[in-house]
Motif scaffolding. Sequence first.
Motif, short mmCIF file in Angstrom:
data_model
loop_
_atom_site.label_atom_id
_atom_site.label_comp_id
_atom_site.label_asym_id
_atom_site.label_seq_id
_atom_site.Cartn_x
_atom_site.Cartn_y
_atom_site.Cartn_z
N GLY A 108 44.88 16.91 36.17
CA GLY A 108 44.69 17.72 35.04
C GLY A 108 44.52 16.49 33.08
O GLY A 108 44.39 17.19 32.38
N SER A 116 48.68 9.62 33.00
CA SER A 116 49.27 10.74 33.94
C SER A 116 50.36 10.68 33.85
O SER A 116 51.15 9.52 33.33
N ARG A 170 46.61 20.45 38.66
CA ARG A 170 46.65 19.09 39.00
C ARG A 170 45.66 18.37 38.79
O ARG A 170 44.65 19.50 39.11
N TYR A 190 47.75 16.75 30.99
CA TYR A 190 47.92 17.12 31.57
C TYR A 190 48.91 18.63 30.63
O TYR A 190 49.05 19.68 31.36
N1 ASP Z 1 50.29 14.20 36.71
C1 ASP Z 1 49.36 15.26 37.19
C2 ASP Z 1 48.70 15.36 37.95
O1 ASP Z 1 49.62 14.95 39.15
C3 ASP Z 1 48.10 14.99 36.01
C4 ASP Z 1 47.74 13.72 36.05
O2 ASP Z 1 47.20 13.18 37.30
O3 ASP Z 1 45.54 14.17 35.60
O4 ASP Z 1 47.89 16.02 38.96
#
Ligand code: ASP
Length: 407
Positions: free
Chosen positions: A152, A41, A150, A136
Amino acid sequence: MGLIVQKFGGTSVADAQRIKGAAQRVVQTYREGNQVVVVVSARGQTTDELFSLAHEITDNPAARELDMLVSTGEQVSIALMAMAIHAMGYEAISFTGAQVGIVTDSHHTKARILTINTKKIKEELNKGRIVVVAGYQGVDAYNNITTLGRGGSDATAVALAALLKADLCDIFTDVDGIYTADPRIVPQARKLDRISYDELLELASLGAQVMQARSIEFAKKYNVPLRVRPSFNNSAGTIVCGEVKEMEDVVVSGAAVTKDEAKITIRGVPDRPGQAAKIFKELARSNVNVDMIIQNISSHSLADITFTVPKAELKAALEATKRINEEIRAQEISSDSKIAKLSVVGIGMRSHCGVAEKMFSTLADEKINIQMISTSEIKISCVIDEAQAEQALRAVHKAFELDKVRA
Ligand code: ASP
Ligand code: MG
């Protein structure tokens, strides 16, 4: 030798130190003789910051450009992760979603994965490399970058695990695993060794924010074994898998409370066919996600309908309800956002009775009024006053002896 997908969430890669720590976990798994695909992420609060940045420019950023922007968070993480693995003397290569052919539909900011071309990943794995993929994000049929909603990165990890037929999908996070209840509210909460997909789905949708709900559904559909585990220590975490016989002996596995919902009551709805259909059609048209619904007949052929919606959608829901009421002519519309939904979950409920009775009498003993009740095969939920949410969760946790380790 197996194939393992390892996903690291934002907090697990928040800074250089943590990225190096995560890289160590990856390399350790690789050295144990596995092929490893890493999904990362964006670091820390990066995604939130990117969204804020867009809103500093305009109140209404185009969804396509938002995706272009927020997807960059993960691109930073993959490069840093690959570098950290290199620095330890191992081969790794990073890819964006588009580069590995994660093809999605065109619903910007909430796209769904349609296919993944696993050929490239397999080629790299077969060269002995660790493959690092940006979570994501994907790309639609017209080459636009998309994001998966979110949280993802979980979807990316689970989809990759399913399509690569991985032996395991590790979800590294900042909690020790799945608990019988939120340990911040219930200090006696206990970490579960194992939980079924369905139970976790119920708990995830109740606000036990361990994993994106959609990803759990996906894991269930493709029977991808998941292991939710902490990135900061070596403890075993919680295995999430299909049901096994022993799970049915546990009547209640977990409890949760959420304050995310509000309720709307429509009093004195003329009791004729088609009224509920009209109301909920209007709500659906306004994209309101209705959760619990209760209807009862009061006197003089009038009915009362109460339902809950996410707090964030209360305004839209009230507007929709008022709009349709011009046609329906119910007597009164009221709303309350100071509510909480308390739930107990367990697949053992299917074969055991008395769960509802125990939950209700526990709340009665605590002098907590139940405003609404709903049940599914493996869940009982009660809407109560928001101010009593924590007290209720602790009481129910104790009543079902969730703090006790079972044989
Ligand atoms: N960075 C993205 C979010 O904060 C995806 C994730 O963290 O899974 O939603
Ligand atoms: Mg995140």
